[in-house]
Motif scaffolding. Structure first.
Motif, PDB file in Angstrom:
ATOM      1  N   ASN A 218       1.088  -1.538  -0.084  1.00  0.00           N
ATOM      2  CA  ASN A 218      -0.207   0.094  -0.294  1.00  0.00           C
ATOM      3  C   ASN A 218       0.438   1.035   0.549  1.00  0.00           C
ATOM      4  O   ASN A 218       0.197   2.194  -0.079  1.00  0.00           O
ATOM      5  N   TYR A 219       2.073   1.283   0.002  1.00  0.00           N
ATOM      6  CA  TYR A 219       3.026   2.392   0.695  1.00  0.00           C
ATOM      7  C   TYR A 219       4.125   2.347  -0.062  1.00  0.00           C
ATOM      8  O   TYR A 219       4.908   1.519   0.249  1.00  0.00           O
ATOM      9  N   SER A 220       4.407   3.311  -1.139  1.00  0.00           N
ATOM     10  CA  SER A 220       5.654   3.601  -1.243  1.00  0.00           C
ATOM     11  C   SER A 220       6.378   4.170  -0.617  1.00  0.00           C
ATOM     12  O   SER A 220       8.036   3.582  -0.718  1.00  0.00           O
ATOM     13  N   LYS A 221       6.231   5.047   0.332  1.00  0.00           N
ATOM     14  CA  LYS A 221       6.630   5.476   0.488  1.00  0.00           C
ATOM     15  C   LYS A 221       5.957   6.753   1.713  1.00  0.00           C
ATOM     16  O   LYS A 221       4.258   6.208   1.811  1.00  0.00           O
ATOM     17  N   ALA A 222       6.349   6.783   2.906  1.00  0.00           N
ATOM     18  CA  ALA A 222       5.768   7.146   4.092  1.00  0.00           C
ATOM     19  C   ALA A 222       5.896   8.446   5.081  1.00  0.00           C
ATOM     20  O   ALA A 222       7.476   7.380   5.725  1.00  0.00           O
ATOM     21  N   ASP A 223       6.063   9.478   5.611  1.00  0.00           N
ATOM     22  CA  ASP A 223       6.758  10.404   6.496  1.00  0.00           C
ATOM     23  C   ASP A 223       6.790   9.406   7.761  1.00  0.00           C
ATOM     24  O   ASP A 223       7.513   9.461   8.562  1.00  0.00           O
ATOM     25  N   THR A 224       5.683   8.727   8.086  1.00  0.00           N
ATOM     26  CA  THR A 224       5.308   8.369   9.305  1.00  0.00           C
ATOM     27  C   THR A 224       5.133   6.892   9.280  1.00  0.00           C
ATOM     28  O   THR A 224       3.964   6.707   8.262  1.00  0.00           O
ATOM     29  N   VAL A 225       5.202   6.586  10.363  1.00  0.00           N
ATOM     30  CA  VAL A 225       4.994   5.507  10.763  1.00  0.00           C
ATOM     31  C   VAL A 225       4.282   4.751  12.315  1.00  0.00           C
ATOM     32  O   VAL A 225       4.708   5.544  12.746  1.00  0.00           O
ATOM     33  N   LEU A 237      -5.820  -1.479  17.990  1.00  0.00           N
ATOM     34  CA  LEU A 237      -7.493  -1.850  17.308  1.00  0.00           C
ATOM     35  C   LEU A 237      -7.677  -0.430  17.288  1.00  0.00           C
ATOM     36  O   LEU A 237      -8.535   0.057  16.401  1.00  0.00           O
ATOM     37  N   ALA A 238      -7.346   0.311  18.674  1.00  0.00           N
ATOM     38  CA  ALA A 238      -7.961   1.485  18.455  1.00  0.00           C
ATOM     39  C   ALA A 238      -6.791   2.948  17.533  1.00  0.00           C
ATOM     40  O   ALA A 238      -7.409   3.896  17.122  1.00  0.00           O
ATOM     41  N   ALA A 239      -6.128   2.314  17.400  1.00  0.00           N
ATOM     42  CA  ALA A 239      -5.222   2.710  16.098  1.00  0.00           C
ATOM     43  C   ALA A 239      -5.000   3.434  15.536  1.00  0.00           C
ATOM     44  O   ALA A 239      -4.648   3.365  14.237  1.00  0.00           O
ATOM     45  N   ALA A 240      -6.344   2.273  14.685  1.00  0.00           N
ATOM     46  CA  ALA A 240      -6.151   1.870  13.277  1.00  0.00           C
ATOM     47  C   ALA A 240      -6.475   3.298  12.584  1.00  0.00           C
ATOM     48  O   ALA A 240      -6.101   3.927  11.509  1.00  0.00           O
ATOM     49  N   PRO A 241      -7.515   3.794  13.139  1.00  0.00           N
ATOM     50  CA  PRO A 241      -7.721   5.371  12.096  1.00  0.00           C
ATOM     51  C   PRO A 241      -6.485   6.634  12.613  1.00  0.00           C
ATOM     52  O   PRO A 241      -6.769   7.281  11.840  1.00  0.00           O
ATOM     53  N   LEU A 242      -5.929   6.594  13.455  1.00  0.00           N
ATOM     54  CA  LEU A 242      -5.024   6.988  13.266  1.00  0.00           C
ATOM     55  C   LEU A 242      -3.667   7.316  12.704  1.00  0.00           C
ATOM     56  O   LEU A 242      -3.227   8.390  11.732  1.00  0.00           O
ATOM     57  N   ALA A 243      -3.404   5.653  12.477  1.00  0.00           N
ATOM     58  CA  ALA A 243      -2.630   5.271  11.170  1.00  0.00           C
ATOM     59  C   ALA A 243      -3.636   5.934  10.088  1.00  0.00           C
ATOM     60  O   ALA A 243      -2.750   6.789   8.882  1.00  0.00           O
ATOM     61  N   SER A 244      -4.654   5.493   8.936  1.00  0.00           N
ATOM     62  CA  SER A 244      -5.358   6.164   8.265  1.00  0.00           C
ATOM     63  C   SER A 244      -5.419   7.725   8.087  1.00  0.00           C
ATOM     64  O   SER A 244      -5.046   8.022   6.686  1.00  0.00           O
ATOM     65  N   LEU A 245      -6.003   8.517   9.411  1.00  0.00           N
ATOM     66  CA  LEU A 245      -5.250   9.588   9.259  1.00  0.00           C
ATOM     67  C   LEU A 245      -4.294  10.977   8.639  1.00  0.00           C
ATOM     68  O   LEU A 245      -3.814  11.819   7.951  1.00  0.00           O
ATOM     69  N   ASN A 246      -2.963   9.644   9.518  1.00  0.00           N
ATOM     70  CA  ASN A 246      -1.358  10.215   8.958  1.00  0.00           C
ATOM     71  C   ASN A 246      -0.893   9.502   7.833  1.00  0.00           C
ATOM     72  O   ASN A 246       0.176   9.663   7.366  1.00  0.00           O
ATOM     73  N   SER A 247      -2.000   9.319   6.852  1.00  0.00           N
ATOM     74  CA  SER A 247      -1.099   8.104   5.985  1.00  0.00           C
ATOM     75  C   SER A 247      -0.251   7.199   6.262  1.00  0.00           C
ATOM     76  O   SER A 247       0.674   7.272   5.464  1.00  0.00           O
ATOM     77  N   ALA A 248       0.059   6.660   7.463  1.00  0.00           N
ATOM     78  CA  ALA A 248       0.975   5.507   7.643  1.00  0.00           C
ATOM     79  C   ALA A 248       0.714   3.991   7.332  1.00  0.00           C
ATOM     80  O   ALA A 248      -0.502   4.526   8.032  1.00  0.00           O
ATOM     81  N   PRO A 249       1.789   3.517   7.278  1.00  0.00           N
ATOM     82  CA  PRO A 249       1.267   2.421   7.563  1.00  0.00           C
ATOM     83  C   PRO A 249       1.139   1.083   9.164  1.00  0.00           C
ATOM     84  O   PRO A 249       2.222   2.014   9.615  1.00  0.00           O
ATOM     85  N   MET A 250       0.699   0.707   8.932  1.00  0.00           N
ATOM     86  CA  MET A 250       0.678   0.146  10.787  1.00  0.00           C
ATOM     87  C   MET A 250       2.119  -1.268  11.638  1.00  0.00           C
ATOM     88  O   MET A 250       1.218  -2.307  10.594  1.00  0.00           O
ATOM     89  N   LEU A 251       2.444  -1.215  11.581  1.00  0.00           N
ATOM     90  CA  LEU A 251       3.741  -1.858  11.331  1.00  0.00           C
ATOM     91  C   LEU A 251       3.647  -2.234  12.864  1.00  0.00           C
ATOM     92  O   LEU A 251       3.080  -1.799  14.073  1.00  0.00           O
ATOM     93  N   LEU A 252       3.553  -4.599  13.504  1.00  0.00           N
ATOM     94  CA  LEU A 252       3.492  -4.534  14.100  1.00  0.00           C
ATOM     95  C   LEU A 252       5.553  -4.965  15.262  1.00  0.00           C
ATOM     96  O   LEU A 252       6.314  -5.234  14.435  1.00  0.00           O
ATOM     97  N   SER A 253       5.527  -4.539  16.504  1.00  0.00           N
ATOM     98  CA  SER A 253       6.916  -5.694  16.939  1.00  0.00           C
ATOM     99  C   SER A 253       6.885  -6.506  18.386  1.00  0.00           C
ATOM    100  O   SER A 253       5.610  -5.979  18.578  1.00  0.00           O
TER     101      SER A 253
END
Length: 489
Positions: A218-225, A237-253
């Motif tokens: 979904n992303y070739s580049k992203a300023d924020t992750v 679960l709560a962070a999905a819309p935060l990632a979407s608004l920031n045009s940021a992928p959500m990565l897991l650790s």
């Protein structure tokens, strides 16, 4: 170059999109000839011994996609990083012989590439999926020739393995063995020549690599992750819309360590900022230090409980989008309904609030009452979110979306959304894959629909038929969602 090889930098070759286990997308709307698609276990075996694996087997993911038509076959394999002789390598080229090593040598077609660090530390495109075309079906063994950068460097006496003149100097032959005795039929157009549903799959070796694969798709580049714990789901679960608004992928650790695959993906994205959701028990300070050493700016959003963490995430969402007057409430104890709701939250730019089944913490309720909510949506039945837990929250409109189980609830949520003709299918039993997928539902224009491992619920089938869904993206490997999931569609 020799010194660089000794460092043994691990470079993950997780696929950009693992479809049918191998990230190949196929449409089955053939009018003339039958097309059959299989998932087939594969291995690389040594030429001098049919019983022993080739050392290149670690570069091959264990499931191939085979599409058969008119007596011919297209075999799509997926590549990943491999380690041998205390070194790490990338597959540079896959070639295949017509028959034996004295026959014609053909180049495979590169279907997908992934940008990763090479042995010198520079970003470079490497093949992650390649297609082999054969003039026969059900071949059990195909002779390949593999070129690996590390081996090419050794064979060229430490020369640059990325120069065309050195590529292939260390190439080795190996047999690709296909175990059709364990093959699974995914699609058969001869059974329904009017079918126009296109299916694809995206996955990784584990939940962390799956989140990387979703990001790459979904992303070739992203300023924020956005970075969340892959074991404890509440914060993600709560962070999905935060990632979407920031045009940021959500990565897991993991809590105490962050994988090389995830770090490499952050590097590929050329990200500058990382938003960590959750306290130090979710993502430790050691992970923060690792990120900061790479020059990344790190922000943490947390609270003294999952409920206050979700509230603080919601505040950030409202700061980013102050015009939004909606909010969504889901259970912070039973996560199935919350997995479904990311699509609704992303489309409406609504924060997701977590509550216990019987009551909502006072600070959460007081803050929500200061927002001037126009529409409050509760997702889940009263056993998950009781009337008492949302009683007293001021809103102009209250709506509850609930089904008899998580799958019907999921279908009801998707039914509320704009129909794009495309959806994502994720496991309602193994939740990890749905976490990162939930963050890209709006960007990919694919709402998230929960299914069990082997079947799609009647409600989901009815939704797919009613909305004339023509494009399904399966999120997760065959252990989460089997190849049988498409039967009956």
């Amino acid at each position: 170059m020799k010194n660089l090889l000794k460092k043994g930098i691990y470079v993950s070759m997780a696929a950009t999109s693992a479809i049918s286990g191998l990230a190949a997308t196929n449409s089955f709307a053939e009018d003339v000839a039958s097309v059959k698609e299989y998932s087939v276990p594969v291995k690389l075996k040594r030429v001098d011994s049919e019983e022993k694996e080739s050392m290149g087997n670690k570069a091959l993911k264990p499931i191939a996609t085979v599409v058969e038509k008119e007596g011919k076959a297209e075999i799509t394999i997926q590549l990943q990083g491999m380690k041998f002789m205390n070194m790490n390598g990338h597959v540079m080229r896959v070639q295949y012989f017509d028959t034996d090593q004295n026959s014609k040598l053909n180049d495979s077609e590169i279907i997908k590439s992934v940008k990763e660090e090479d042995l010198t530390g520079k970003l470079r495109d490497f093949p992650s999926q390649v297609k082999i075309r054969r003039n026969a079906n059900k071949e059990k063994r195909i002779l390949l020739k593999l070129s690996v950068d590390a081996m090419d460097s050794i064979s060229s006496q430490g020369g640059d393995p990325y120069l065309e003149e050195n590529i292939g100097k260390g190439a080795q032959n190996a047999y690709l063995e296909l175990d059709y005795s364990k093959a699974k039929l995914i699609n058969d157009s001869s059974q329904d020549n009017n079918s126009k549903i296109k299916s694809s799959r995206i996955s990784g070796n584990d939940r962390y690599e799956t989140s990387v694969s979703i990001s790459k798709e979904n992303y070739s580049k992203a300023d924020t992750v956005v970075l969340a714990n892959g074991i404890v789901y509440a914060d993600a679960l709560a962070a999905a819309p935060l990632a979407s608004l920031n045009s940021a992928p959500m990565l897991l650790s993991e809590a105490k360590t962050i994988s090389n695959a995830t770090l490499n993906e952050i590097s590929r994205l050329e990200a500058k900022n990382v938003i960590i959701v959750g306290g130090e028990n979710s993502i430790s300070s050691s992970v923060v230090k690792t990120l900061e050493k790479k020059g990344l700016s790190v922000e943490r959003i947390s609270g003294n409980s999952r409920y206050s963490t979700a509230l603080n995430i919601a505040k950030k969402i409202r700061e980013k989008n102050p015009e939004s007057k909606n909010a969504i409430v889901v259970s912070g104890e039973n996560f199935a309904d919350a997995l479904s709701v990311s699509s609704l939250a992303n489309e409406s730019n609504s924060p997701i609030i977590l509550t216990s089944s019987k009551y909502m913490p006072k600070d959460v309720k007081d803050t929500m009452n200061s927002w001037g909510i126009n529409k409050l949506t509760v997702v889940g039945g009263k056993n998950s979110v009781s009337d008492a837990s949302v009683s007293g929250i001021k809103s102009n409109k209250l709506e509850r979306i609930q089904g008899k189980n998580r799958y019907e609830t999921s279908a009801l949520v998707v039914g509320k959304l704009n129909n794009t003709g495309k959806i994502m299918l994720a496991s309602g039993e193994k939740s990890a894959d749905a976490l990162s997928a939930g963050a890209v539902t709006f960007k990919s224009q694919r709402p998230l629909l929960l299914v069990s491992k082997n079947t799609i619920s009647k409600e989901a089938k009815d939704l797919i038929k009613k909305n004339q869904i023509s494009d399904l993206l399966i999120v997760g490997g065959f252990g989460s969602i089997s190849a049988d999931i498409l039967k009956g569609l």
